[in-house]
Design a protein around this motif. Sequence first.
Motif, PDB file in Angstrom:
ATOM      1  N   UNK A  41       0.815  -1.208   0.000  1.00  0.00           N
ATOM      2  CA  UNK A  41       0.000   0.000   0.000  1.00  0.00           C
ATOM      3  C   UNK A  41       0.853   1.264   0.000  1.00  0.00           C
ATOM      4  N   UNK A  42       2.010   1.176   0.641  1.00  0.00           N
ATOM      5  CA  UNK A  42       2.840   2.364   0.785  1.00  0.00           C
ATOM      6  C   UNK A  42       4.308   1.964   0.910  1.00  0.00           C
ATOM      7  N   UNK A  43       5.164   2.749   0.306  1.00  0.00           N
ATOM      8  CA  UNK A  43       6.614   2.602   0.473  1.00  0.00           C
ATOM      9  C   UNK A  43       7.086   3.746   1.362  1.00  0.00           C
ATOM     10  N   UNK A  44       7.870   3.409   2.354  1.00  0.00           N
ATOM     11  CA  UNK A  44       8.522   4.424   3.180  1.00  0.00           C
ATOM     12  C   UNK A  44      10.016   4.200   3.035  1.00  0.00           C
ATOM     13  N   UNK A  45      10.678   5.188   2.494  1.00  0.00           N
ATOM     14  CA  UNK A  45      12.105   5.082   2.230  1.00  0.00           C
ATOM     15  C   UNK A  45      12.811   6.105   3.102  1.00  0.00           C
ATOM     16  N   UNK A  46      13.681   5.617   3.987  1.00  0.00           N
ATOM     17  CA  UNK A  46      14.460   6.498   4.848  1.00  0.00           C
ATOM     18  C   UNK A  46      15.791   6.754   4.166  1.00  0.00           C
ATOM     19  N   UNK A  47      16.001   7.991   3.790  1.00  0.00           N
ATOM     20  CA  UNK A  47      17.204   8.394   3.073  1.00  0.00           C
ATOM     21  C   UNK A  47      18.206   8.970   4.072  1.00  0.00           C
ATOM     22  N   UNK A  48      19.389   8.367   4.119  1.00  0.00           N
ATOM     23  CA  UNK A  48      20.459   8.843   4.986  1.00  0.00           C
ATOM     24  C   UNK A  48      21.373   9.756   4.168  1.00  0.00           C
ATOM     25  N   UNK A  49      21.883  10.836   4.753  1.00  0.00           N
ATOM     26  CA  UNK A  49      22.709  11.782   3.983  1.00  0.00           C
ATOM     27  C   UNK A  49      24.152  11.290   3.803  1.00  0.00           C
ATOM     28  N   UNK A  50      24.285  10.142   3.150  1.00  0.00           N
ATOM     29  CA  UNK A  50      25.595   9.563   2.861  1.00  0.00           C
ATOM     30  C   UNK A  50      25.557   9.006   1.438  1.00  0.00           C
ATOM     31  N   UNK A  51      26.564   9.285   0.661  1.00  0.00           N
ATOM     32  CA  UNK A  51      26.669   8.727  -0.679  1.00  0.00           C
ATOM     33  C   UNK A  51      27.803   7.706  -0.648  1.00  0.00           C
ATOM     34  N   UNK A  52      27.458   6.446  -0.891  1.00  0.00           N
ATOM     35  CA  UNK A  52      28.444   5.377  -0.802  1.00  0.00           C
ATOM     36  C   UNK A  52      29.217   5.165  -2.096  1.00  0.00           C
ATOM     37  N   UNK A  53      28.586   5.445  -3.232  1.00  0.00           N
ATOM     38  CA  UNK A  53      29.263   5.225  -4.498  1.00  0.00           C
ATOM     39  C   UNK A  53      29.218   3.798  -4.987  1.00  0.00           C
ATOM     40  N   UNK A  54      28.458   2.951  -4.330  1.00  0.00           N
ATOM     41  CA  UNK A  54      28.332   1.555  -4.743  1.00  0.00           C
ATOM     42  C   UNK A  54      27.261   0.886  -3.920  1.00  0.00           C
ATOM     43  N   UNK A  55      27.035  -0.373  -4.181  1.00  0.00           N
ATOM     44  CA  UNK A  55      26.025  -1.117  -3.434  1.00  0.00           C
ATOM     45  C   UNK A  55      24.948  -1.644  -4.347  1.00  0.00           C
ATOM     46  N   UNK A  56      23.915  -2.201  -3.721  1.00  0.00           N
ATOM     47  CA  UNK A  56      22.807  -2.789  -4.475  1.00  0.00           C
ATOM     48  C   UNK A  56      21.732  -1.762  -4.758  1.00  0.00           C
ATOM     49  N   UNK A  57      21.064  -1.922  -5.883  1.00  0.00           N
ATOM     50  CA  UNK A  57      19.917  -1.095  -6.209  1.00  0.00           C
ATOM     51  C   UNK A  57      18.775  -1.460  -5.278  1.00  0.00           C
ATOM     52  N   UNK A  58      18.044  -0.469  -4.814  1.00  0.00           N
ATOM     53  CA  UNK A  58      16.942  -0.691  -3.888  1.00  0.00           C
ATOM     54  C   UNK A  58      15.874  -1.603  -4.487  1.00  0.00           C
ATOM     55  N   UNK A  79      14.381  15.028   9.342  1.00  0.00           N
ATOM     56  CA  UNK A  79      14.808  14.915  10.736  1.00  0.00           C
ATOM     57  C   UNK A  79      16.045  15.772  10.984  1.00  0.00           C
ATOM     58  N   UNK A  80      16.265  16.162  12.226  1.00  0.00           N
ATOM     59  CA  UNK A  80      17.443  16.966  12.585  1.00  0.00           C
ATOM     60  C   UNK A  80      18.742  16.274  12.209  1.00  0.00           C
ATOM     61  N   UNK A  81      18.734  14.946  12.175  1.00  0.00           N
ATOM     62  CA  UNK A  81      19.933  14.177  11.824  1.00  0.00           C
ATOM     63  C   UNK A  81      20.333  14.370  10.368  1.00  0.00           C
ATOM     64  N   UNK A  82      19.416  14.896   9.568  1.00  0.00           N
ATOM     65  CA  UNK A  82      19.637  14.996   8.131  1.00  0.00           C
ATOM     66  C   UNK A  82      18.926  13.895   7.370  1.00  0.00           C
ATOM     67  N   UNK A  83      18.453  12.862   8.074  1.00  0.00           N
ATOM     68  CA  UNK A  83      17.680  11.805   7.427  1.00  0.00           C
ATOM     69  C   UNK A  83      16.363  12.375   6.921  1.00  0.00           C
ATOM     70  N   UNK A  84      15.860  11.798   5.851  1.00  0.00           N
ATOM     71  CA  UNK A  84      14.585  12.218   5.278  1.00  0.00           C
ATOM     72  C   UNK A  84      13.744  10.969   5.032  1.00  0.00           C
ATOM     73  N   UNK A  85      12.511  10.980   5.533  1.00  0.00           N
ATOM     74  CA  UNK A  85      11.577   9.883   5.310  1.00  0.00           C
ATOM     75  C   UNK A  85      10.663  10.267   4.160  1.00  0.00           C
ATOM     76  N   UNK A  86      10.706   9.464   3.105  1.00  0.00           N
ATOM     77  CA  UNK A  86       9.894   9.694   1.904  1.00  0.00           C
ATOM     78  C   UNK A  86       8.781   8.655   1.873  1.00  0.00           C
TER      79      UNK A  86
END
Length: 149
Positions: A96-113, A131-138
């Motif tokens: 019904x809904x996707x909630x994606x928590x985005x952390x303010x870090x760019x890794x430059x690699x990894x698996x596609x979501x 959030x104050x941490x810089x995280x963003x919930x989409x």
Amino acid sequence: MGALLLGRRTHEHFAGAWTSPETAERLPEVTAFMNAVPRTVVTRSGRVTPWEGTRVTDGSDLAADMARLRAGAEGGIAVFGSSSLTVTLLEQGLLDELRILLHPVVLGGGRSLFAGLKDRLDLAAGAVTAFRSGNVLLRYRPCGPAGNR
């Protein structure tokens, strides 16, 4: 949240973390919740680390599994991690809904979501929480199962 639906690898990680005395000491409220919430693990192998309150399914009828969870859960059903399972649920129109928590870090690699998603899936944007941490919930709502446009 009234129930968890997890893939095997996520379950293994969670079972190790949320049953440890160290985690219970550091995060007692979250640990108590994670051990109390009903969990269903989707795996073809049928073998998972034992964790009280966990049911195992082979995923051959995810629509029936989701209906059973919805009928028995007081609250929503959450899927953490479990990207392959999430793709399957999206393709079958079972999320019904996707909630994606985005952390303010760019890794430059990894698996596609959403690696393995066969067809385009349109999403309708929902609320955004910064959030104050810089995280963003989409939050997004799928506009139907993938490929059914």
